[in-house]
Design a protein around this motif. Sequence first.
Motif, PDB file in Angstrom:
ATOM      1  N   UNK A 203      20.672 -45.596   6.670  1.00 17.99           N
ATOM      2  CA  UNK A 203      20.099 -46.590   5.986  1.00 17.99           C
ATOM      3  C   UNK A 203      20.697 -47.569   5.047  1.00 17.99           C
ATOM      4  N   UNK A 204      21.687 -46.928   4.505  1.00 20.84           N
ATOM      5  CA  UNK A 204      22.463 -47.814   3.555  1.00 20.84           C
ATOM      6  C   UNK A 204      23.331 -48.695   4.134  1.00 20.84           C
ATOM      7  N   UNK A 205      23.640 -48.758   5.462  1.00 22.68           N
ATOM      8  CA  UNK A 205      24.554 -49.764   6.194  1.00 22.68           C
ATOM      9  C   UNK A 205      23.840 -50.700   7.103  1.00 22.68           C
ATOM     10  N   UNK A 210      15.539 -50.721   9.147  1.00 22.77           N
ATOM     11  CA  UNK A 210      15.716 -50.606  10.656  1.00 22.77           C
ATOM     12  C   UNK A 210      15.611 -49.325  11.086  1.00 22.77           C
ATOM     13  N   UNK A 211      15.792 -48.019  10.330  1.00 16.89           N
ATOM     14  CA  UNK A 211      15.556 -46.680  10.727  1.00 16.89           C
ATOM     15  C   UNK A 211      14.404 -46.090  10.294  1.00 16.89           C
ATOM     16  N   UNK A 212      13.448 -46.018  11.056  1.00 11.58           N
ATOM     17  CA  UNK A 212      12.066 -45.606  10.722  1.00 11.58           C
ATOM     18  C   UNK A 212      12.048 -44.198  10.599  1.00 11.58           C
ATOM     19  N   UNK A 213      11.128 -43.444   9.912  1.00 10.17           N
ATOM     20  CA  UNK A 213      11.078 -41.906   9.860  1.00 10.17           C
ATOM     21  C   UNK A 213      10.938 -41.489  11.143  1.00 10.17           C
ATOM     22  N   UNK A 214      10.588 -41.926  12.065  1.00 10.83           N
ATOM     23  CA  UNK A 214      10.434 -41.297  13.561  1.00 10.83           C
ATOM     24  C   UNK A 214      11.959 -41.217  14.021  1.00 10.83           C
ATOM     25  N   UNK A 215      12.750 -42.266  13.812  1.00  8.18           N
ATOM     26  CA  UNK A 215      13.836 -42.571  14.265  1.00  8.18           C
ATOM     27  C   UNK A 215      14.795 -41.371  13.632  1.00  8.18           C
ATOM     28  N   UNK A 216      14.626 -41.245  12.302  1.00  9.21           N
ATOM     29  CA  UNK A 216      15.467 -40.253  11.642  1.00  9.21           C
ATOM     30  C   UNK A 216      15.095 -38.850  12.262  1.00  9.21           C
ATOM     31  N   UNK A 217      13.946 -38.499  12.324  1.00 14.64           N
ATOM     32  CA  UNK A 217      13.491 -37.356  13.093  1.00 14.64           C
ATOM     33  C   UNK A 217      14.073 -36.870  14.062  1.00 14.64           C
ATOM     34  N   UNK A 218      14.174 -37.841  14.948  1.00 20.06           N
ATOM     35  CA  UNK A 218      15.012 -37.655  16.283  1.00 20.06           C
ATOM     36  C   UNK A 218      16.347 -37.452  16.270  1.00 20.06           C
TER      37      UNK A 218
END
Length: 318
Positions: A203-205, A210-218
């Motif tokens: 997320x910082x880069x 760009x990266x949703x919570x659903x993306x991060x879950x996956x």
Amino acid sequence: MNDATTDAVRGVDALDADVPDDEVPESVPAESRAVETNGVRLHVVEAGPTDGKLLLLLHGFPEFWYGWHETIAPLANEGYRVVVPDQRGYNLSEKPPAVSDYRIDELARDVVGIVDAYGRETAAVAGHDWGAAVGWWLALHNADRVSEFVAVNVPHPTVFEQELRNSWDQRLKSWYMLPFQLPKLPETVASAGNWRLAVRGLRDTSAPGTFSDEDIRRYRRAWDREGAFESMVNWYRAIVRDRPTPEQIRVEVPTLVIWGAEDRFLAKRMAGRSVDHCVDGRLLTLDTASHWVVHEEPHRVAEAIADHADPLPPGARE
């Protein structure tokens, strides 16, 4: 599909790991398969007409096939047979235990084996990050198996080696490769606090949102798989221990380099220098995109791939 292909490309139940019911989002018109290649079993996601031009999409670190998920539908709609593997060590694919199992030659042979598994002589190959590194190696050593190549935000290996040797700027950008050489520590630090640092790194880069919570879950789920993160880091350990040198420098395969200009890990000047090593090379710079350009600009990336590697034969497109 011939008998050899049927044996090599098998259903979900052939995978060693359990495949979650939602592994492929409903928005992605694709299916999971297992492919036997180069002595390993890889999970792949495939879409598009079975007789379409074969297009392989190779992800980088710390992603998995899902990094390309928003490009799959538009590319399948263009007529490609789109195949997106979890490369060895990642997510649902097999995870060999030794660092030497992740040498670049082995990673490239995996991709050649996928082309064979689909009963094809050649495939168009697009790669992001480490996927691009594998693609460059293929284009240099297996040019007869690659019809077109698209490299996204990773330079030609000779250019990268020269920059690491001569540029303190690039050495500082690549600092993270040093702690990755330590045993166990990268895996322990990255996984602490439910992958707090790994998530922050994405997320910082990248551009905000760009990266949703659903993306991060996956991503968390993929990193959590037994042995996955260690195998992922072993790609970095293998390249430093092996320090491979390509057999040639000039790339004969028609090549498109796509570069997010706001990449914090890789100097933009390497993009143009990489094109200079290609007999037939072009550069597309996306000025507002970061290293994570495939997540940020998936439709623009898909459009560029289709423009470079036309899925239709000459004269067929009006």
